[in-house]
Enzyme design. Structure first.
Site, PDB file in Angstrom:
ATOM      1  N   GLU A 234       0.963  -1.121   0.012  1.00 28.94           N
ATOM      2  CA  GLU A 234       0.122  -0.059  -0.091  1.00 28.94           C
ATOM      3  C   GLU A 234       0.622   1.278   0.154  1.00 28.94           C
ATOM      4  O   GLU A 234       0.454   2.202  -0.719  1.00 28.94           O
ATOM      5  CB  GLU A 234      -1.101  -0.203   1.213  1.00 28.94           C
ATOM      6  CG  GLU A 234      -1.940  -1.108   1.159  1.00 28.94           C
ATOM      7  CD  GLU A 234      -2.957  -1.384  -0.032  1.00 28.94           C
ATOM      8  OE1 GLU A 234      -2.955  -0.298  -0.834  1.00 28.94           O
ATOM      9  OE2 GLU A 234      -3.401  -2.453  -0.312  1.00 28.94           O
ATOM     10  N   TRP A 245       0.673  -5.712 -12.805  1.00 32.86           N
ATOM     11  CA  TRP A 245      -0.178  -6.368 -13.987  1.00 32.86           C
ATOM     12  C   TRP A 245      -0.844  -5.136 -14.528  1.00 32.86           C
ATOM     13  O   TRP A 245      -1.573  -5.413 -15.818  1.00 32.86           O
ATOM     14  CB  TRP A 245      -1.178  -7.489 -13.643  1.00 32.86           C
ATOM     15  CG  TRP A 245      -2.147  -7.079 -12.661  1.00 32.86           C
ATOM     16  CD1 TRP A 245      -3.564  -6.508 -13.200  1.00 32.86           C
ATOM     17  CD2 TRP A 245      -2.186  -6.944 -11.264  1.00 32.86           C
ATOM     18  NE1 TRP A 245      -4.288  -6.405 -12.042  1.00 32.86           N
ATOM     19  CE2 TRP A 245      -3.704  -6.745 -11.065  1.00 32.86           C
ATOM     20  CE3 TRP A 245      -1.022  -7.165 -10.346  1.00 32.86           C
ATOM     21  CZ2 TRP A 245      -3.977  -6.310  -9.730  1.00 32.86           C
ATOM     22  CZ3 TRP A 245      -1.798  -6.901  -8.995  1.00 32.86           C
ATOM     23  CH2 TRP A 245      -3.253  -6.546  -8.701  1.00 32.86           C
ATOM     24  N   ALA A 265      -0.282 -10.245 -17.226  1.00 29.01           N
ATOM     25  CA  ALA A 265      -1.755 -10.124 -17.574  1.00 29.01           C
ATOM     26  C   ALA A 265      -2.619  -9.866 -16.394  1.00 29.01           C
ATOM     27  O   ALA A 265      -3.690  -9.048 -16.329  1.00 29.01           O
ATOM     28  CB  ALA A 265      -2.428 -11.660 -18.081  1.00 29.01           C
ATOM     29  N   ASP A 297       2.227 -12.864   1.481  1.00 27.85           N
ATOM     30  CA  ASP A 297       3.455 -12.043   2.110  1.00 27.85           C
ATOM     31  C   ASP A 297       4.704 -12.823   2.051  1.00 27.85           C
ATOM     32  O   ASP A 297       5.730 -11.989   1.572  1.00 27.85           O
ATOM     33  CB  ASP A 297       3.062 -12.017   3.710  1.00 27.85           C
ATOM     34  CG  ASP A 297       2.223 -10.603   3.747  1.00 27.85           C
ATOM     35  OD1 ASP A 297       1.669 -10.238   2.999  1.00 27.85           O
ATOM     36  OD2 ASP A 297       2.019 -10.498   5.125  1.00 27.85           O
TER      37      ASP A 297
END
Ligand SMILES: [Zn+2]
Length: 386
Positions: A234, A245, A265, A297
């Site tokens: 974040e 992507w 993709a 993670d």
């Protein structure tokens, strides 16, 4: 490593940043204009038309707002959990995380130390000593992002407003605001781990929001999101990084505006095996171990050099006020501006070059505003149906 024919959307909407970004783009001419300028600057850094001025490590002061319901004690996470998160950030953004050694050899040379560190605030906005942790009780059991069409704007982002049961931001030109709370699910019924506001948005909502069970590495943190990487991801957005992507629903037509990350993709989730090929990006495939993917993670562990350039552009541009020590943003180098208009004034005096630079900037801003106005007028006309 067969190329996949079609790319289903991930079953979990882990991050709400793009839905917030799209809502702000739709609603705010100011945001659109700011974003255009920020993208322009990022492009200049990425293409090396501007070199970062900064040589040392930037240290970002952080305030953590713990917004908790007294009936749900686990929401009031402990100081240790908060400090464990800051420690993760300081490893990840400096490429000092031990698992960086798992980066596949083909991409090792791209691993970047972003030269950014985070320090829990020691002085509050009024100049008083603080531990950088604000604890606020709320009557709400959870918070929603509420940025999808149909959700009233008044209910958006309530964790960031004391009037709505959350906690008000500290001045976002001086602090990174992190709100930790219980987040609800996404409109699609997916799991929402967190969301960020890109640079260029309203100051009173600027920062990142993380659900408490994905924050830090101790306390209420739960596998597989107990490595503190939701905040790394974040804050990557907060420093202007897009999803790796490109958020184009598998179309391979849009990317993250970073040249050294392969076109990919869709989001990867869980713990993918290397290589995972999509968008004809073989033989090495997706860089799913990048912090800006959606993997678990313990399966993400790198930023790239190109991502560092975007972060640099942000830290020396839209977020320059945060650099500790009062460093100012570097001016666009006059010779570059001159080169941009054909070199007619190269060798001219600095004042003339600066004047030209100012004029170009002013003209660009005017054009952006006019474009935004045209868009808005078009919308109004369209709504009238005539
Ligand atoms: Zn995200």
């Amino acid at each position: 490593m067969a190329e996949t024919g079609h790319f289903p959307a991930p079953s979990r909407d882990l991050c709400g940043t793009m839905v917030l970004h799209r809502a702000l783009l739709n609603e705010s001419m100011t945001y659109r204009a700011q974003r255009a300028q920020i993208e322009n600057r990022a492009l200049q850094y990425e293409t090396a038309r501007i070199s970062p001025e900064r040589r040392g490590v930037a240290t970002i002061p952080v305030v953590v707002h713990v917004v908790h319901n007294p009936e749900i004690p686990e929401q009031n996470i402990g100081d240790e959990q908060i400090h464990s998160q800051i420690a993760v950030l300081n490893r990840d953004f400096r490429a000092k995380n031990p698992d960086v050694s798992k980066v596949p050899p083909v991409w090792r040379s791209l691993v970047a130390d972003s030269m950014v560190e985070f320090r829990i605030a020691t002085v509050d906005p009024f100049g008083e000593p603080t531990d950088g942790i604000v604890r606020v009780e709320t009557h709400r059991r959870k918070f929603e992002i509420c940025a999808s069409p149909g959700c009233p704007a008044s209910e958006r982002d309530q964790v960031k407003s004391s009037a709505a049961g959350g906690a008000d931001a500290w001045p976002s030109d001086r602090y990174l605001n992190i709100w930790v709370c219980q987040l609800g699910s996404t409109p699609g019924g997916g799991t929402l781990l967190g969301y960020a506001q890109f640079p260029g948005g309203p100051p009173q909502t600027d920062g990142v929001v993380i659900t408490h069970s994905c924050f830090g590495t101790t306390g209420t943190a739960q596998a597989p999101f107990d490595g503190g990487r939701t905040a790394t991801h974040e804050i990557g957005h907060w420093l202007d990084l897009f999803h790796i992507w490109g958020d184009d629903d598998g179309a391979c037509s849009n990317d993250d505006k970073v040249a050294d990350t392969p076109n990919q993709a869709n989001a990867n989730v869980g713990k993918p095996g290397f290589p995972h090929v999509s968008c004809r990006n073989g033989p090495n495939g997706d860089m799913f171990m990048n912090y800006m993917d959606y993997v678990d993670d313990d399966a993400m562990f790198m930023f790239t050099q190109g991502q560092r350039e975007r972060m640099n552009a942000c830290l020396e541009g839209a977020r320059a006020s945060l650099l500790v020590g009062g460093r100012v943003a570097p001016e666009v180098k006059p010779e570059m501006e001159v080169a941009a208009v054909g070199g007619a004034l190269s060798g001219g005096n600095g004042d003339m070059q600066r004047l030209l630079q100012d004029l170009q900037e002013s003209e660009k801003r005017t054009k952006e505003l006019l474009d935004s106005l045209h868009d808005a007028l078009g919308l109004v006309a369209g709504r009238g149906g005539r």
